[in-house]
Motif scaffolding. Structure first.
Motif, PDB file in Angstrom:
ATOM      1  N   TYR A 198      16.610 -58.515 -30.130  1.00  0.00           N
ATOM      2  CA  TYR A 198      18.039 -58.424 -30.444  1.00  0.00           C
ATOM      3  C   TYR A 198      18.315 -56.981 -30.848  1.00  0.00           C
ATOM      4  O   TYR A 198      18.468 -56.657 -32.028  1.00  0.00           O
TER       5      TYR A 198
ATOM      6  N   GLN B 230      26.024 -64.345 -36.175  1.00  0.00           N
ATOM      7  CA  GLN B 230      25.633 -62.973 -35.838  1.00  0.00           C
ATOM      8  C   GLN B 230      26.918 -62.144 -35.844  1.00  0.00           C
ATOM      9  O   GLN B 230      27.600 -62.035 -34.825  1.00  0.00           O
TER      10      GLN B 230
ATOM     11  N   HIS C 202      30.226 -64.600 -31.321  1.00  0.00           N
ATOM     12  CA  HIS C 202      29.940 -65.264 -32.592  1.00  0.00           C
ATOM     13  C   HIS C 202      31.075 -65.047 -33.602  1.00  0.00           C
ATOM     14  O   HIS C 202      31.379 -65.932 -34.400  1.00  0.00           O
TER      15      HIS C 202
ATOM     16  N   ASP D 178      24.566 -63.807 -42.210  1.00  0.00           N
ATOM     17  CA  ASP D 178      24.022 -63.218 -40.996  1.00  0.00           C
ATOM     18  C   ASP D 178      22.591 -63.708 -40.765  1.00  0.00           C
ATOM     19  O   ASP D 178      21.681 -63.399 -41.532  1.00  0.00           O
TER      20      ASP D 178
ATOM     21  N   LYS E 146      20.921 -62.927 -38.071  1.00  0.00           N
ATOM     22  CA  LYS E 146      20.290 -61.856 -37.282  1.00  0.00           C
ATOM     23  C   LYS E 146      19.709 -62.338 -35.957  1.00  0.00           C
ATOM     24  O   LYS E 146      18.802 -61.716 -35.383  1.00  0.00           O
ATOM     25  N   GLY E 147      20.209 -63.452 -35.463  1.00  0.00           N
ATOM     26  CA  GLY E 147      19.722 -63.961 -34.186  1.00  0.00           C
ATOM     27  C   GLY E 147      18.273 -64.394 -34.210  1.00  0.00           C
ATOM     28  O   GLY E 147      17.635 -64.509 -33.164  1.00  0.00           O
TER      29      GLY E 147
ATOM     30  N   GLN F  58      24.632 -69.433 -33.425  1.00  0.00           N
ATOM     31  CA  GLN F  58      23.696 -68.869 -32.461  1.00  0.00           C
ATOM     32  C   GLN F  58      22.718 -69.915 -31.951  1.00  0.00           C
ATOM     33  O   GLN F  58      22.494 -70.939 -32.584  1.00  0.00           O
TER      34      GLN F  58
END
Length: 336
Positions: free
Chosen positions: A83, A173, A179, A204, A206-207, A233
């Motif tokens: 990512y 995200q 998102h 968050d 952060k994927g 996500q």
């Protein structure tokens, strides 16, 4: 009288000739229909993504490949392994340098990749955006989920699960436009329609599945009265599900995930995740390929040829659809 018959006969022949020519793409050759839209195997179309190893892209790529097979062209899948916007930018620049017949891009960041995408446009390479768009780009064709509506749909499902009462949170995200839209749709629907509910935190993830799990544990410990969590996500639902299992809260906190990777579907099936939102990922890939082919062969205009002057003859926004997956229908979403 003979002259009149000759005139009628000429008109009939002309009409039949017109019909024959108009049906030329579908004429019979050697007992089989000759298809109208056929390219060359030397035409190479590329799909560019990020986190290229996740299951989410498999169905997008399947649609891309299915369309390419019908059109008799070649495809390639390229993407950042992490990512990482800089990595995706580098991958995209490498693809542009090879001058493919077209590029379908899902952008990790709606601003950081705009200039690089513009390089492709300026080089005359057909470009369509799918899954995640670029707000500042001259590329006008986007295929993907109406993410604001998807977030609102998730809010409605959460309200149903919680009987319209309770505190919820979102793990997302925040630097990615799709998102952001899902988050906004969820929050606005809760605020506008469900006065007994609230969104007390937006975090968050952060994927990353492990980071999402860590954030979910933190949220559940800090807010013991939290009753629902929405993950925007693809791998977020599993991270939250693992947090519930770790804390012994399976079933007491409702979770709505996003997408249909096997881990998410397994947790829907066993009740850890209450529901997940299934996107039309095959549609994204299939129609991205079709649109690129049409652009490359000059059959349509994209609207990107000049600064706002060209009128796109492709749909500007193609909503590829969304459905809610629950324990009742989950078996139909496993890969066949």
């Amino acid at each position: 009288m003979k002259k009149l018959l000759v005139v009628y006969l000429a008109l009939i022949i002309a009409f039949l000739g017109y019909v024959y020519q108009s049906r030329a793409p579908f004429r019979m050759q050697n007992g089989q229909a000759e298809e109208g839209l056929r390219g060359s195997i030397s035409e190479k179309y590329v799909m560019v993504t990020f986190q290229s190893g996740i299951d989410y892209w498999k169905n997008c790529l399947k649609g891309f490949e299915d369309a390419a097979q019908l059109l008799n062209v070649s495809v390639e899948f390229k993407g950042a392994t992490q990512y990482d916007v800089n990595e995706e930018k580098t991958v995209l620049e490498q693809v542009i340098a090879r001058k493919p017949s077209g590029i379908a891009i899902s952008a990790i960041n709606s601003e950081a990749l705009g200039a690089t995408i513009q390089k492709a446009v300026d080089a005359g390479i057909p470009v369509v955006l799918f899954d995640s768009g670029i707000t500042a780009s001259r590329v006008k064709t986007f295929l993907g989920t109406n993410n604001h509506n998807a977030g609102a749909t998730a809010a409605d499902k959460m309200a149903e699960l919680l009987n319209r009462q309770g505190k919820t949170a979102i793990i997302t995200q925040p630097n990615q436009s799709n998102h952001q839209e899902r988050t906004q749709g969820f929050v606005e629907a809760i605020e506008a329609t469900y006065p007994g509910m609230s969104v007390i935190a937006i975090e968050d993830g952060k994927g990353d599945q492990r980071e999402t799990e860590r954030i979910a544990v933190k949220l559940l410990q800090e807010h013991p009265d939290l009753t629902g969590i929405f993950a925007t996500q693809a791998n977020g639902g599993v991270g939250i599900g693992n947090a519930l299992l770790q804390l012994g809260k399976k079933g007491t906190v409702k979770v709505i995930g996003f997408d249909t990777d096997k881990g998410t579907l397994d947790m829907v099936k066993n009740g850890t995740i209450s529901a997940t939102m299934a996107q039309g990922t095959w549609n994204m890939g299939y129609w991205s390929m079709q649109y690129l082919f049409h652009l490359n062969h000059g059959l349509v205009e994209s609207g990107a040829a000049s600064r706002g002057a060209a009128v796109s003859t492709l749909p500007v926004n193609t909503d590829t659809g969304i459905t809610i997956v629950t324990e009742a229908n989950v078996d139909g979403y496993y890969a066949k």
